[in-house]
Write an enzyme that holds these catalytic residues in place. Structure first.
Site, short mmCIF file in Angstrom:
data_model
loop_
_atom_site.label_atom_id
_atom_site.label_comp_id
_atom_site.label_asym_id
_atom_site.label_seq_id
_atom_site.Cartn_x
_atom_site.Cartn_y
_atom_site.Cartn_z
N CYS A 148 0.81 -1.23 0.00
CA CYS A 148 0.00 0.00 0.00
C CYS A 148 0.84 1.27 0.00
O CYS A 148 0.34 2.36 -0.27
CB CYS A 148 -0.94 0.00 1.20
SG CYS A 148 -2.05 -1.40 1.15
N HIS B 231 -3.51 7.07 2.22
CA HIS B 231 -3.91 5.75 1.72
C HIS B 231 -5.29 5.39 2.27
O HIS B 231 -5.54 5.55 3.48
CB HIS B 231 -2.87 4.73 2.16
CG HIS B 231 -3.27 3.32 1.90
ND1 HIS B 231 -3.66 2.89 0.65
CD2 HIS B 231 -3.38 2.24 2.72
CE1 HIS B 231 -3.98 1.61 0.72
NE2 HIS B 231 -3.82 1.20 1.96
N ASN C 168 -10.10 -0.35 -0.73
CA ASN C 168 -8.65 -0.25 -0.68
C ASN C 168 -8.07 -0.82 -1.98
O ASN C 168 -8.08 -2.03 -2.18
CB ASN C 168 -8.16 -1.03 0.55
CG ASN C 168 -6.66 -0.97 0.73
OD1 ASN C 168 -5.93 -0.52 -0.15
ND2 ASN C 168 -6.18 -1.45 1.86
O1 UT7 Z 1 -4.05 -1.41 3.38
C1 UT7 Z 1 -2.94 -1.72 4.09
C2 UT7 Z 1 -3.02 -2.34 5.36
N1 UT7 Z 1 -4.29 -2.76 5.82
C3 UT7 Z 1 -4.98 -2.03 6.72
O2 UT7 Z 1 -4.61 -0.93 7.04
C4 UT7 Z 1 -6.19 -2.69 7.33
C5 UT7 Z 1 -6.17 -2.54 8.84
N2 UT7 Z 1 -7.23 -3.24 9.50
C6 UT7 Z 1 -8.53 -2.85 9.42
O3 UT7 Z 1 -8.87 -1.92 8.71
C7 UT7 Z 1 -9.52 -3.53 10.32
O4 UT7 Z 1 -8.85 -4.31 11.25
C8 UT7 Z 1 -10.57 -4.42 9.58
C9 UT7 Z 1 -11.50 -3.55 8.76
C10 UT7 Z 1 -9.83 -5.39 8.66
C11 UT7 Z 1 -11.39 -5.20 10.58
O5 UT7 Z 1 -12.00 -4.30 11.50
P1 UT7 Z 1 -11.87 -4.51 13.08
O6 UT7 Z 1 -12.67 -3.46 13.71
O7 UT7 Z 1 -10.40 -4.56 13.40
O8 UT7 Z 1 -12.56 -5.90 13.28
P2 UT7 Z 1 -11.95 -7.25 13.88
O9 UT7 Z 1 -11.06 -7.92 12.90
O10 UT7 Z 1 -11.43 -6.98 15.25
O11 UT7 Z 1 -13.27 -8.09 14.06
C12 UT7 Z 1 -14.33 -7.69 14.94
C13 UT7 Z 1 -15.46 -8.69 14.79
C14 UT7 Z 1 -15.00 -10.14 14.89
O12 UT7 Z 1 -16.05 -10.89 15.51
P3 UT7 Z 1 -15.97 -11.23 17.07
O13 UT7 Z 1 -14.71 -12.03 17.23
O14 UT7 Z 1 -15.92 -9.91 17.77
O15 UT7 Z 1 -17.23 -11.99 17.27
C15 UT7 Z 1 -14.87 -10.57 13.45
O16 UT7 Z 1 -15.03 -11.95 13.26
O17 UT7 Z 1 -16.04 -8.56 13.49
C16 UT7 Z 1 -16.01 -9.82 12.81
N3 UT7 Z 1 -15.82 -9.57 11.38
C17 UT7 Z 1 -16.83 -9.32 10.56
N4 UT7 Z 1 -18.16 -9.24 10.75
C18 UT7 Z 1 -18.94 -8.93 9.68
C19 UT7 Z 1 -14.66 -9.53 10.69
N5 UT7 Z 1 -14.92 -9.24 9.40
C20 UT7 Z 1 -16.25 -9.11 9.30
C21 UT7 Z 1 -17.11 -8.81 8.22
N6 UT7 Z 1 -18.44 -8.73 8.46
N7 UT7 Z 1 -16.66 -8.57 6.97
#
Ligand code: UT7
Length: 327
Positions: free
Chosen positions: A112, A252, A282
């Site tokens: 990225c 980004h 993204n």
């Molecule tokens: O581009 C270069 C580098 N990449 C980034 O900068 C991305 C950085 N990371 C992020 O933007 C975020 O971490 C994400 C958007 C990928 C995820 O958001 P989050 O707020 O960190 O969610 P999480 O991974 O902590 O998941 C929270 C909950 C989990 O459920 P439980 O364990 O709390 O029951 C996940 O299983 O949300 C669940 N979850 C989803 N639910 C519905 C994860 N993905 C999804 C989804 N839809 N697509």
């Protein structure tokens, strides 16, 4: 001598994949995706088209705007993690497609942050007096390496990208400063498990779906929030810029919450923070040139613009430039 951006072009494929469409593929919801990321939809390329096609379209647009022909270009650099093939480089393919018969060309791989790495590299050839017309592209066909059965990643990424022309600046405008970093210990949190020389593709790696992006989102998020904000503040401080001095932040577009954290650290008002993540998701190396092409009409010569990125590697960085032209 400074390198100035003198024209921009951008391209996303026609087909739109909405959050509602994704609800049919994985266990997710439009509400979750919008609240956690800011994304509403992303664009997806058809089979048979590749990253070089994004670059080709963006470059043709840019050449037309600037009123020059492809044979005037000295060098083409393409930042991408989704090259058409492992080799030859996508930049070689792009040069051929646009007819840049006098250019040499190569790819840069920095996920990225790729566009910032490529911009820094290109600008040095201008500063050194070696070249006068360089095209820097940032483009990715992320749909080629995203698993549409994995809700952790498939909701985030989209296809698209853009290109900029670098020429010697005629005044004080242009690229002024950069802070670029990398830390390979981030490999475990964001990578593609198979397909490279460590683990060449086999039936087993395909069955295990190891040819797709693997991301530990929460960990990457923590690093991204801290580092993108840190590096953006650093470039402001060392150039004596306050939040009032900065006209625009082009960050980004990975997650609205990461961009917000960076803008807060820079003490910027919301109207200075350029956002198009809701339409494209993204696009990896494509996000910053796509911001340029979407918001070019807002920019005036002399505007102070800070670019910032964080991504796989880990790689991250910030660039400070003064916009060089009025649209
Ligand atoms: O581009 C270069 C580098 N990449 C980034 O900068 C991305 C950085 N990371 C992020 O933007 C975020 O971490 C994400 C958007 C990928 C995820 O958001 P989050 O707020 O960190 O969610 P999480 O991974 O902590 O998941 C929270 C909950 C989990 O459920 P439980 O364990 O709390 O029951 C996940 O299983 O949300 C669940 N979850 C989803 N639910 C519905 C994860 N993905 C999804 C989804 N839809 N697509």
């Amino acid at each position: 001598m400074r390198a100035a951006i003198t024209a921009v072009g951008g391209y996303v494929p026609e087909k739109v994949l909405t959050n509602k469409d994704l609800e049919k593929l994985v266990d997710t919801s439009d509400e979750w995706i919008q609240t956690r990321t800011g994304i509403k939809e992303r664009h997806i390329m058809p089979a048979g088209e590749a990253t070089s096609d994004i670059c080709e379209k963006a470059i043709n647009q840019l050449l037309k705007k600037r009123g020059i022909t492809a044979d005037e270009i000295d060098l083409i650099i393409v930042a991408t993690v989704t090259p058409d093939r492992v080799f030859p480089s996508t930049a070689n393919i792009v040069s051929h497609k646009v007819g840049a018969t006098n250019a040499w060309s190569f790819d840069i791989s920095a996920a990225c942050s790729g566009f910032l790495y490529a911009l820094e590299t290109g600008s040095k050839f201008i500063e050194a007096g070696k070249h006068t017309k360089i095209i820097v592209c940032g483009a990715d066909k992320m749909s080629a390496i995203v698993d549409y059965q994995d809700r952790n990643t498939c909701v985030i990424f989209g296809d698209g990208g853009g290109a900029v022309l670098l020429e010697p600046s005629k005044d004080d405008n242009g690229i002024i400063d950069s802070v670029l970093k990398s830390d390979g210990s981030g490999e475990e949190f964001l990578h593609q498990k198979a397909g490279g020389s460590l683990k060449p593709p086999t039936h087993e790696t395909i069955d295990a779906r190891e040819h797709y992006v693997h991301q530990e989102g929460k960990t990457v998020f923590k690093f991204a929030v801290t580092n993108m904000a840190e590096v953006s503040r650093e470039i402001m401080d060392r150039n004596n810029l306050t939040g009032d001095d900065v006209d625009y932040l082009c960050a980004h577009q990975a997650n609205l919450r990461i961009i917000d954290a960076t803008a807060r650290r820079m003490e910027l008002n919301d109207d200075k923070v350029l956002i198009n993540i809701e339409r494209y998701g993204n696009t990896t190396a494509g996000t910053i040139p796509l911001l340029f092409s979407d918001f070019e009409n807002k920019f005036k010569a002399g505007d102070n613009i800070v670019l910032a990125a964080f991504g796989g590697g880990f790689t991250w960085g910030s660039v400070y430039l003064k916009w060089a032209y009025n649209s």
